[in-house]
Design an enzyme around this catalytic site. Structure first.
Site, PDB file in Angstrom:
ATOM      1  N   TYR A 174       0.843  -1.194   0.000  1.00 59.93           N
ATOM      2  CA  TYR A 174       0.000   0.000   0.000  1.00 59.93           C
ATOM      3  C   TYR A 174       0.882   1.250   0.000  1.00 59.93           C
ATOM      4  O   TYR A 174       2.110   1.169  -0.022  1.00 59.93           O
ATOM      5  CB  TYR A 174      -0.958  -0.037   1.190  1.00 59.93           C
ATOM      6  CG  TYR A 174      -2.015  -1.112   1.066  1.00 59.93           C
ATOM      7  CD1 TYR A 174      -2.911  -1.113  -0.001  1.00 59.93           C
ATOM      8  CD2 TYR A 174      -2.112  -2.148   1.996  1.00 59.93           C
ATOM      9  CE1 TYR A 174      -3.874  -2.096  -0.129  1.00 59.93           C
ATOM     10  CE2 TYR A 174      -3.072  -3.150   1.871  1.00 59.93           C
ATOM     11  CZ  TYR A 174      -3.946  -3.116   0.802  1.00 59.93           C
ATOM     12  OH  TYR A 174      -4.888  -4.096   0.659  1.00 59.93           O
ATOM     13  N   ARG A 309      -0.777 -16.957   8.355  1.00 65.42           N
ATOM     14  CA  ARG A 309      -0.858 -18.424   8.528  1.00 65.42           C
ATOM     15  C   ARG A 309      -0.521 -18.823   9.962  1.00 65.42           C
ATOM     16  O   ARG A 309       0.296 -19.712  10.220  1.00 65.42           O
ATOM     17  CB  ARG A 309       0.056 -19.137   7.529  1.00 65.42           C
ATOM     18  CG  ARG A 309      -0.300 -18.926   6.087  1.00 65.42           C
ATOM     19  CD  ARG A 309      -1.525 -19.737   5.659  1.00 65.42           C
ATOM     20  NE  ARG A 309      -1.180 -21.104   5.329  1.00 65.42           N
ATOM     21  CZ  ARG A 309      -1.857 -22.175   5.716  1.00 65.42           C
ATOM     22  NH1 ARG A 309      -2.932 -22.037   6.466  1.00 65.42           N
ATOM     23  NH2 ARG A 309      -1.485 -23.375   5.348  1.00 65.42           N
ATOM     24  N   ARG A 332      -8.265 -14.507   8.776  1.00 65.47           N
ATOM     25  CA  ARG A 332      -9.134 -15.546   8.239  1.00 65.47           C
ATOM     26  C   ARG A 332      -9.535 -16.608   9.272  1.00 65.47           C
ATOM     27  O   ARG A 332     -10.711 -17.001   9.295  1.00 65.47           O
ATOM     28  CB  ARG A 332      -8.461 -16.185   7.013  1.00 65.47           C
ATOM     29  CG  ARG A 332      -8.315 -15.203   5.843  1.00 65.47           C
ATOM     30  CD  ARG A 332      -7.452 -15.759   4.725  1.00 65.47           C
ATOM     31  NE  ARG A 332      -6.084 -15.993   5.156  1.00 65.47           N
ATOM     32  CZ  ARG A 332      -5.160 -16.604   4.423  1.00 65.47           C
ATOM     33  NH1 ARG A 332      -5.472 -17.054   3.209  1.00 65.47           N
ATOM     34  NH2 ARG A 332      -3.935 -16.769   4.875  1.00 65.47           N
ATOM     35  N   CYS A 362     -13.463 -14.802   1.797  1.00 63.00           N
ATOM     36  CA  CYS A 362     -12.953 -13.550   2.371  1.00 63.00           C
ATOM     37  C   CYS A 362     -12.316 -12.677   1.293  1.00 63.00           C
ATOM     38  O   CYS A 362     -12.777 -11.578   1.003  1.00 63.00           O
ATOM     39  CB  CYS A 362     -11.968 -13.854   3.490  1.00 63.00           C
ATOM     40  SG  CYS A 362     -10.711 -15.096   3.044  1.00 63.00           S
ATOM     41  N   GLU A 425     -25.117 -42.111   4.187  1.00 60.54           N
ATOM     42  CA  GLU A 425     -23.984 -42.016   3.277  1.00 60.54           C
ATOM     43  C   GLU A 425     -23.701 -43.408   2.696  1.00 60.54           C
ATOM     44  O   GLU A 425     -23.624 -44.395   3.429  1.00 60.54           O
ATOM     45  CB  GLU A 425     -22.759 -41.481   4.020  1.00 60.54           C
ATOM     46  CG  GLU A 425     -21.419 -41.700   3.344  1.00 60.54           C
ATOM     47  CD  GLU A 425     -21.321 -41.078   1.973  1.00 60.54           C
ATOM     48  OE1 GLU A 425     -20.702 -41.702   1.088  1.00 60.54           O
ATOM     49  OE2 GLU A 425     -21.860 -39.971   1.762  1.00 60.54           O
ATOM     50  N   LYS A 443      -2.714 -29.787   2.247  1.00 56.09           N
ATOM     51  CA  LYS A 443      -4.120 -29.567   2.568  1.00 56.09           C
ATOM     52  C   LYS A 443      -4.485 -30.081   3.974  1.00 56.09           C
ATOM     53  O   LYS A 443      -5.565 -30.634   4.182  1.00 56.09           O
ATOM     54  CB  LYS A 443      -5.003 -30.232   1.507  1.00 56.09           C
ATOM     55  CG  LYS A 443      -4.874 -29.657   0.118  1.00 56.09           C
ATOM     56  CD  LYS A 443      -5.354 -28.248   0.053  1.00 56.09           C
ATOM     57  CE  LYS A 443      -6.609 -27.961  -0.686  1.00 56.09           C
ATOM     58  NZ  LYS A 443      -7.073 -28.753  -1.739  1.00 56.09           N
TER      59      LYS A 443
END
Length: 657
Positions: A174, A309, A332, A362, A425, A443
């Protein structure tokens, strides 16, 4: 004291006591303001829920202070244009936050610079994301006007009762960051050249605020410790070749910022040009900021709050105990679970709904789709008033067919409303495509999300029936008062000669040991690209064939940080990327492809993977309707999409029964 308990201990910023080590990061929601300059009830509820959830310090997204030099206020109304509205609505917000023992700082911006079109920059610079659009250079008079506007706004902020100010921002590239980056500040006057000159505006801001609001009034700076930029639209995966601001230069800047009067530094890393560090997707490891922040903490005597993170609570507690930083700022993860701090401090880590760093709700919703923020795993985030959980309407029995993420959310929501829920299921496990989505090495949070859902369903008493393939006949005799169909999707099998010889994407993910050394992936959507990334990390020779002109575009553009990192990693690791190219046939030895000019060739490979997408699977809807039952079809069964769509539709279906 257990290691996690250190997260609940207080710390101080310029005499203001923050009750624990958790701050909620400034995040733009696109719902903060109404057209009269009031902070909205929607935003107040959003922040109140996070104060209630245990955040000791909350910081707003950037508030505009200058509507004269910049042609438009990109972050909302200029707060000094409607001072009475700002003060009155600030009181409502602050009363709500303070009631839970939290403090709240207003983040004030000098401007966004070349990150957006038509906004001025320290020097004439290429606008981010464009090839030749230029940001105009600020005059000295304009710089003075912008600094003075921010200082004037600070008086209003203090008068309105805010606990402090965070200056936006020497991060993410910025305007203030552009002043402090050698590749974007080529001025030869008092605002360029030496580091003291590059930081002159930052110094004038804090000195002006302190003079206007008092020396004890807390003022912090949001600050990137490494920019990872080579030049305009040229991000770096490593610090080698840095042309923005190196870690060593940032440490020098940190010392100067402290000497100017800043009371804390909220540190992260990256700029728009290296978005994968600024708003890191799941491909960036958790806790990567720890050692960078530790270097800053060693150099200054003011609190260092670390972001980026940071959603491994145990690791954060250990880092605080080791003195690497003083506190954690979560953006987040705090959107995904507003009760994150309370759960972490209590040691209930498995109860935290995990942020999966997908950037779909987000970042993408606000910055790419220009829509209000939401969250892939928390469908009511920033929409708490409109989408709050409704009380149940009497005793009802709900049948949910399909145990993927949409079905699990539907079952969870219906059970939370007090209904008797059975989830059926056909396989022997819950999760659906969430299992494959979480199988990649990068992941972990997706795997955690699946475990979180299973735990929630067990605690809520949902009757889970596995190995049950529901038939149309079953639906005709189903005793449920309402049925939610979450039957998902199956692999698409286009009519391409030889496609039966390929390995499906789902099979490849579940059987990585069967993938050879030389791999062709047909389909450059998210699934195909993530398989490619996982395989190239293992040292494989990978080719991705995509019919569109760019990857990760099928079904809607991917969030920009995710796309940019995959593109950078593919280029760095030598993935062969063939866009505007279609597969015309699959062979025993590979695939025949043809580009848009009609040029064709055969590619050789050990393994060919079909990642050409999925098609909805919805075999039961008509049977349910024939039985006269209220029915709602959700998730991939209505059109293959993503976790955000499945969870949002699962929640909405169950909340509106």
């Amino acid at each position: 004291m257990s290691r996690l308990e250190i997260l609940g201990t207080p710390f101080e910023i310029s005499g203001v006591t923050i009750k624990n080590r958790y701050a909620f990061s400034p995040v733009t929601t696109a719902t903060q303001w109404d057209d009269k300059g009031n902070i909205t009830p929607r935003f107040i509820r959003y922040m109140e829920d996070r104060a209630k959830g245990g955040f000791g310090l909350l910081v707003t997204g950037a508030m505009s202070t200058d509507g004269v030099v910049d042609p438009y206020a990109a972050t909302g109304p200029v707060i000094t244009n409607a001072p009475e509205a700002f003060k009155e609505s600030s009181k409502q917000l602050l009363d709500a936050v303070h009631a839970h023992g939290a403090k709240m700082f207003a983040q004030l911006t000098m401007g966004l610079g070349r990150n957006y079109p038509a906004l001025p920059s320290p020097s004439e610079n290429i606008v981010f994301g464009t090839e030749s659009d230029m940001a105009p250079e600020l005059t000295v008079e304009q710089i003075h006007a912008k600094v003075n506007a921010l200082i004037e706004a600070s008086k209003l902020v203090k008068e309105a009762g805010w606990d402090g100010i965070e200056v936006h921002a020497m991060h993410w590239g910025y305007l203030l960051d552009q002043f402090a980056m050698k590749c974007f500040n080529r001025r030869e006057d008092e605002y360029g050249g030496t580091w003291e000159n590059r930081l002159r505006a930052a110094r004038e801001i804090v000195e002006g605020i302190k003079e206007a609001c008092g020396q004890d009034y807390p003022v912090g700076m949001r600050f990137s410790l490494e920019t990872f930029v080579k030049g305009a639209n040229q991000g770096l995966l490593t610090a080698e070749g840095e042309q923005g601001r190196t870690l060593e230069e940032s440490i020098l800047c940190a010392k100067l910022l402290e000497s100017y009067g800043y009371d804390y530094l909220s540190v992260d890393t990256g700029v728009y040009d290296s978005f994968w560090y600024a708003c890191s997707p799941m491909y960036v490891p958790q806790s990567f900021m720890f050692d960078l922040a530790a270097k800053c903490t060693e150099a200054v005597h003011i609190p260092v709050i670390c972001g980026g993170r940071m959603n491994d609570a145990r690791a954060c507690a250990e880092a605080i105990e080791a003195g690497k930083f003083d506190a954690v700022t979560l953006g987040r993860p705090g959107i995904a679970d507003p009760e994150y701090p309370n759960k972490a401090i209590a040691g209930e880590l498995d109860r935290i709904r995990p942020c999966i760093a997908c950037n779909a709700g987000c970042f993408k919703k606000v910055c790419m789709d220009t829509q209000p923020m939401t969250c892939a795993v928390n469908p009511i985030a920033a929409n708490e008033i409109e989408l709050d959980l409704k009380p149940g309407e009497g005793e009802k029995t709900i049948a949910v067919i399909g145990g993927g993420v949409g079905g699990m959310e539907a079952a969870r929501t219906a059970a939370r409303r007090g209904y008797n829920v059975t989830l059926m299921e056909k396989s022997d496990h819950l999760g659906g495509h969430l299992v494959e989505a979480g199988a990649h090495s990068f992941k972990k949070e997706v795997r955690q999300l699946n475990e979180w859902f299973k735990r929630e369903l067990k605690e809520l008493g949902v009757n889970v029936v596995l190995n049950k393939e529901v038939t149309a006949e079953d639906m005709k005799n189903c005793p449920a008062d309402a049925v939610i169909l979450a039957t998902g999707s199956v692999t698409a099998v286009p009519k391409i000669p030889g496609i039966e010889q390929t390995m499906t994407a789902l099979y490849a993910i579940n059987h990585p040991e069967e993938i050879g050394q030389k791999v062709i992936i047909a389909g450059g959507g998210l699934v195909g690209c993530e398989i490619a990334y996982d395989e190239v990390l293992k040292g494989k020779d990978v080719t991705v064939v995509e019919a569109l002109d760019k990857i990760m575009a099928a079904g809607g553009a991917a969030p920009l940080p995710n796309l940019m990192m995959i593109q950078a990693e593919f280029a760095d690791k030598g993935v062969h990327l063939l866009t505007n190219t279609k597969v015309t046939a699959f062979t025993e030895n590979g695939a025949c492809v043809e580009d848009k000019e009609g040029n064709s060739c055969e590619l050789k490979a050990d393994t060919v993977i079909n990642a050409l997408g999925f098609r909805p699977c919805n075999p039961l809807e008509e049977a349910v309707k024939e039985a006269g039952k209220p029915v709602c079809v959700i998730g991939d069964a209505t059109g293959a999409a993503n976790i955000l769509k499945a969870i949002a539709e699962g929640y909405a279906a169950a909340n509106n029964i």
